[in-house]
Design a protein around this motif. Structure first.
Motif, PDB file in Angstrom:
ATOM      1  N   GLU A 380     -29.023  42.609   0.663  1.00 14.35           N
ATOM      2  CA  GLU A 380     -30.404  42.139   0.756  1.00 14.35           C
ATOM      3  C   GLU A 380     -31.357  43.101   0.051  1.00 14.35           C
ATOM      4  N   GLN A 381     -31.132  44.403   0.211  1.00 11.72           N
ATOM      5  CA  GLN A 381     -31.976  45.391  -0.466  1.00 11.72           C
ATOM      6  C   GLN A 381     -31.834  45.285  -1.984  1.00 11.72           C
ATOM      7  N   GLY A 382     -30.612  45.021  -2.435  1.00 10.50           N
ATOM      8  CA  GLY A 382     -30.360  44.884  -3.867  1.00 10.50           C
ATOM      9  C   GLY A 382     -31.118  43.722  -4.475  1.00 10.50           C
ATOM     10  N   ARG A 383     -31.068  42.588  -3.821  1.00 10.76           N
ATOM     11  CA  ARG A 383     -31.778  41.416  -4.335  1.00 10.76           C
ATOM     12  C   ARG A 383     -33.281  41.654  -4.382  1.00 10.76           C
ATOM     13  N   LYS A 384     -33.791  42.335  -3.373  1.00 11.50           N
ATOM     14  CA  LYS A 384     -35.233  42.598  -3.285  1.00 11.50           C
ATOM     15  C   LYS A 384     -35.725  43.433  -4.469  1.00 11.50           C
ATOM     16  N   ILE A 385     -35.007  44.507  -4.805  1.00 15.85           N
ATOM     17  CA  ILE A 385     -35.463  45.391  -5.888  1.00 15.85           C
ATOM     18  C   ILE A 385     -35.392  44.684  -7.245  1.00 15.85           C
ATOM     19  N   VAL A 386     -34.394  43.802  -7.420  1.00 16.63           N
ATOM     20  CA  VAL A 386     -34.278  43.075  -8.686  1.00 16.63           C
ATOM     21  C   VAL A 386     -35.451  42.113  -8.851  1.00 16.63           C
ATOM     22  N   LEU A 387     -35.796  41.397  -7.790  1.00 17.93           N
ATOM     23  CA  LEU A 387     -36.916  40.457  -7.870  1.00 17.93           C
ATOM     24  C   LEU A 387     -38.233  41.171  -8.169  1.00 17.93           C
ATOM     25  N   GLU A 388     -38.366  42.393  -7.705  1.00 16.93           N
ATOM     26  CA  GLU A 388     -39.598  43.145  -7.944  1.00 16.93           C
ATOM     27  C   GLU A 388     -39.692  43.698  -9.362  1.00 16.93           C
ATOM     28  N   LYS A 389     -38.549  44.133  -9.929  1.00 20.41           N
ATOM     29  CA  LYS A 389     -38.618  44.945 -11.142  1.00 20.41           C
ATOM     30  C   LYS A 389     -37.783  44.473 -12.327  1.00 20.41           C
ATOM     31  N   PHE A 390     -36.707  43.736 -12.094  1.00 19.87           N
ATOM     32  CA  PHE A 390     -35.724  43.572 -13.156  1.00 19.87           C
ATOM     33  C   PHE A 390     -35.411  42.128 -13.524  1.00 19.87           C
ATOM     34  N   ILE A 391     -36.355  41.202 -13.321  1.00 15.79           N
ATOM     35  CA  ILE A 391     -36.121  39.836 -13.777  1.00 15.79           C
ATOM     36  C   ILE A 391     -36.998  39.548 -14.993  1.00 15.79           C
ATOM     37  N   THR A 392     -36.703  38.452 -15.651  1.00 17.23           N
ATOM     38  CA  THR A 392     -37.258  38.170 -16.976  1.00 17.23           C
ATOM     39  C   THR A 392     -38.781  38.074 -16.988  1.00 17.23           C
ATOM     40  N   THR A 393     -39.384  37.685 -15.878  1.00 19.14           N
ATOM     41  CA  THR A 393     -40.850  37.620 -15.839  1.00 19.14           C
ATOM     42  C   THR A 393     -41.462  39.024 -15.906  1.00 19.14           C
ATOM     43  N   ALA A 394     -40.834  40.000 -15.267  1.00 20.91           N
ATOM     44  CA  ALA A 394     -41.326  41.382 -15.344  1.00 20.91           C
ATOM     45  C   ALA A 394     -41.203  41.908 -16.771  1.00 20.91           C
ATOM     46  N   ASN A 395     -40.096  41.555 -17.441  1.00 25.18           N
ATOM     47  CA  ASN A 395     -39.884  41.957 -18.832  1.00 25.18           C
ATOM     48  C   ASN A 395     -40.941  41.321 -19.738  1.00 25.18           C
ATOM     49  N   LEU A 396     -41.207  40.033 -19.532  1.00 25.49           N
ATOM     50  CA  LEU A 396     -42.224  39.323 -20.308  1.00 25.49           C
ATOM     51  C   LEU A 396     -43.591  39.987 -20.131  1.00 25.49           C
ATOM     52  N   MET A 397     -43.931  40.333 -18.904  1.00 28.60           N
ATOM     53  CA  MET A 397     -45.217  40.968 -18.642  1.00 28.60           C
ATOM     54  C   MET A 397     -45.345  42.290 -19.410  1.00 28.60           C
ATOM     55  N   ASN A 398     -44.278  43.071 -19.420  1.00 26.86           N
ATOM     56  CA  ASN A 398     -44.300  44.351 -20.134  1.00 26.86           C
ATOM     57  C   ASN A 398     -44.455  44.155 -21.645  1.00 26.86           C
ATOM     58  N   TYR A 399     -43.805  43.135 -22.190  1.00 25.14           N
ATOM     59  CA  TYR A 399     -43.969  42.846 -23.622  1.00 25.14           C
ATOM     60  C   TYR A 399     -45.408  42.439 -23.943  1.00 25.14           C
ATOM     61  N   LEU A 400     -45.985  41.586 -23.124  1.00 26.74           N
ATOM     62  CA  LEU A 400     -47.357  41.145 -23.376  1.00 26.74           C
ATOM     63  C   LEU A 400     -48.327  42.316 -23.339  1.00 26.74           C
ATOM     64  N   LYS A 401     -48.120  43.233 -22.389  1.00 30.03           N
ATOM     65  CA  LYS A 401     -48.974  44.435 -22.319  1.00 30.03           C
ATOM     66  C   LYS A 401     -48.810  45.284 -23.580  1.00 30.03           C
ATOM     67  N   THR A 402     -47.579  45.381 -24.070  1.00 32.01           N
ATOM     68  CA  THR A 402     -47.324  46.163 -25.279  1.00 32.01           C
ATOM     69  C   THR A 402     -47.973  45.496 -26.494  1.00 32.01           C
ATOM     70  N   PHE A 403     -47.887  44.172 -26.586  1.00 32.43           N
ATOM     71  CA  PHE A 403     -48.524  43.454 -27.695  1.00 32.43           C
ATOM     72  C   PHE A 403     -50.036  43.693 -27.688  1.00 32.43           C
ATOM     73  N   LEU A 404     -50.640  43.587 -26.523  1.00 34.48           N
ATOM     74  CA  LEU A 404     -52.081  43.809 -26.423  1.00 34.48           C
ATOM     75  C   LEU A 404     -52.453  45.219 -26.849  1.00 34.48           C
ATOM     76  N   GLU A 405     -51.626  46.174 -26.474  1.00 33.90           N
ATOM     77  CA  GLU A 405     -51.884  47.572 -26.828  1.00 33.90           C
ATOM     78  C   GLU A 405     -51.746  47.801 -28.330  1.00 33.90           C
ATOM     79  N   VAL A 406     -50.680  47.264 -28.906  1.00 29.83           N
ATOM     80  CA  VAL A 406     -50.431  47.525 -30.334  1.00 29.83           C
ATOM     81  C   VAL A 406     -51.436  46.797 -31.230  1.00 29.83           C
ATOM     82  N   LEU A 407     -51.968  45.691 -30.733  1.00 31.99           N
ATOM     83  CA  LEU A 407     -52.984  44.950 -31.490  1.00 31.99           C
ATOM     84  C   LEU A 407     -54.382  45.535 -31.306  1.00 31.99           C
ATOM     85  N   GLY A 408     -54.506  46.456 -30.357  1.00 29.90           N
ATOM     86  CA  GLY A 408     -55.788  47.114 -30.140  1.00 29.90           C
ATOM     87  C   GLY A 408     -56.796  46.251 -29.431  1.00 29.90           C
TER      88      GLY A 408
END
Length: 408
Positions: A380-408
């Motif tokens: 149960e603890q394992g599933r919880k940490i993955v949902l918080e940090k390691f699923i594709t929506t979290a990855n997408l969010m990080n990419y969007l933040k990086t795009f915004l940063e690199v575009l200024g």
């Protein structure tokens, strides 16, 4: 080659991570219409291809114009880039001038993958990295190198030369800050990759389907099962996985070991290690080799992971280790060596155990096998940490933040 991807909507993930979905839609409002191209070495086999199968359509679903392109190259090229992979992770392997020239020639030919109207180009791993040197892109195009390997202690001679190919990139993304090369730290960002909970490898499965998969692979669902999901690669140290299994078997003779792998098209070295591991396993019928050569695809891997008592990971180097998150998401505790990105996925004593020593790895597996309640709590603890940090929506969010940063 341009890869076609199935359509996905960010709304499909709302039931799992509603707050993340809202944050993503907010971030994407100022990026609508942005042309983004991802380039990597293969359309199937390996973690990068799996990530892009979900990430690319999700970027499109929030208003970006995103494409996925794959380089075309002869087999000799992948022999060379496998040397890059190994030396950038610290191996002492010579790379000849002819091999450097072949690498540049193939990247020059694949520079045609760039149309010239891209706003952002994301290049994944060493194989296509030199495309930046030869592409005819518009001046405003932003270039990002996404490195999925452990660059913490590279062969310095190779890095000194290879780094010239990525020195003009606007950003470099790594899984961990400890991977940042000292000469380009100001351009580096760190965020982990992700699994897709709605992909065939992670969705809930029909029990009859799982039962049929196990029967086909001759895995007994009534007996304990240790599962290792890893490429046939020297860094994965599958020999140690077999050693750990043999230590467990002394106390639990009924235990089985499933070695699950896909032979990636960009890894010719894999066949050599496949044969070596087969020989090391010998004639033990309780060691099951479950590969795409036997028709094992995403849903079959899913079935094996869901049927596992414990997941084991014995890699000596690991950029991240998506297979850890896959097991944890399915509520399977993981026993692993504390390398690379594995360390940020497993909290020792909470959702699994971390140790270097084979006898200790075996001891933790035995502890989990004997205590069903402990497995349940850790699962149960394992599933919880993955949902918080390691699923594709979290990855997408990080990419969007990086795009915004690199575009200024």
């Amino acid at each position: 080659m341009r890869v076609k991807v199935a359509e996905k909507s960010i709304e499909e993930y709302r039931g799992l991570v509603e707050q993340q979905v809202e944050e993503i839609k907010q971030l994407a409002t100022s990026l609508k219409g942005l042309k983004v191209v991802h380039i990597n070495a293969t359309a199937y086999g390996g973690g990068v291809a799996e990530i892009l199968q979900s990430l690319v359509p999700l970027m499109n679903s929030v208003g970006l114009k995103t494409e996925w392109r794959v380089i075309e190259a002869p087999g000799e090229f992948f022999n060379v880039t496998k040397k890059f992979h190994n030396t950038l992770q610290g191996a002492e392997i010579p790379i000849t001038e002819e091999e450097w020239k072949l690498y540049e020639d193939v990247c020059r030919a694949n520079a045609e993958l760039i149309d010239g109207d891209e706003d952002i180009v994301v290049i994944h791993d060493p194989q296509p990295a030199a495309i930046r040197s030869f592409a005819k892109a518009k001046a405003s195009t932003k270039w990002i190198w996404r490195c999925h390997i452990d660059l913490s202690t590279p062969n310095q001679t190779v890095w000194n030369r290879f780094s010239s190919y990525v020195s003009d990139y606007n950003r470099m993304i790594f899984h961990l800050e400890e991977y940042f090369p000292s000469n380009v730290k100001e351009k580096c960002r760190a965020f982990p990759p992700s699994i897709d909970p709605l992909s065939e490898k992670n969705i809930e499965l029909n029990e009859n389907f799982v039962r049929e998969v196990l029967k086909k692979l001759e895995i007994d669902p009534q007996r304990p099962l240790i599962t290792v999901v890893a490429r046939f690669d020297p860094w994965k140290d599958l020999f140690s996985a077999i050693d750990v299994y043999r230590l467990v078997k002394r106390e639990v003779p009924s235990v089985q070991l499933a070695i699950v792998s896909a032979m990636a098209s960009d890894d010719p070295e894999g066949w050599i290690f496949f044969e070596k591991v087969l020989r090391y396993a010998g004639t033990d019928e309780d060691i099951k080799f479950c590969t795409n050569l036997k028709g094992v695809g995403s849903k079959e891997v899913n079935s094996i992971q869901r049927s596992s008592t414990v997941a084991l990971h014995t890699a000596t180097r690991e950029g991240f280790g998506l297979v850890i998150s896959e097991a944890l998401y399915k509520r399977v505790p993981v026993v692993a060596r504390p390398v690379g990105g594995v360390k940020i996925q497993i909290k020792h004593g909470e959702n699994g155990y971390l140790t270097w020593e084979k006898d200790e790895l075996a001891g933790y597996i035995l502890e989990l096998m004997k205590d069903e309640n402990l497995r349940g709590r850790m699962g149960e603890q394992g599933r919880k940490i993955v949902l918080e940090k390691f699923i594709t929506t979290a990855n997408l969010m990080n990419y969007l933040k990086t795009f915004l940063e690199v575009l200024g």
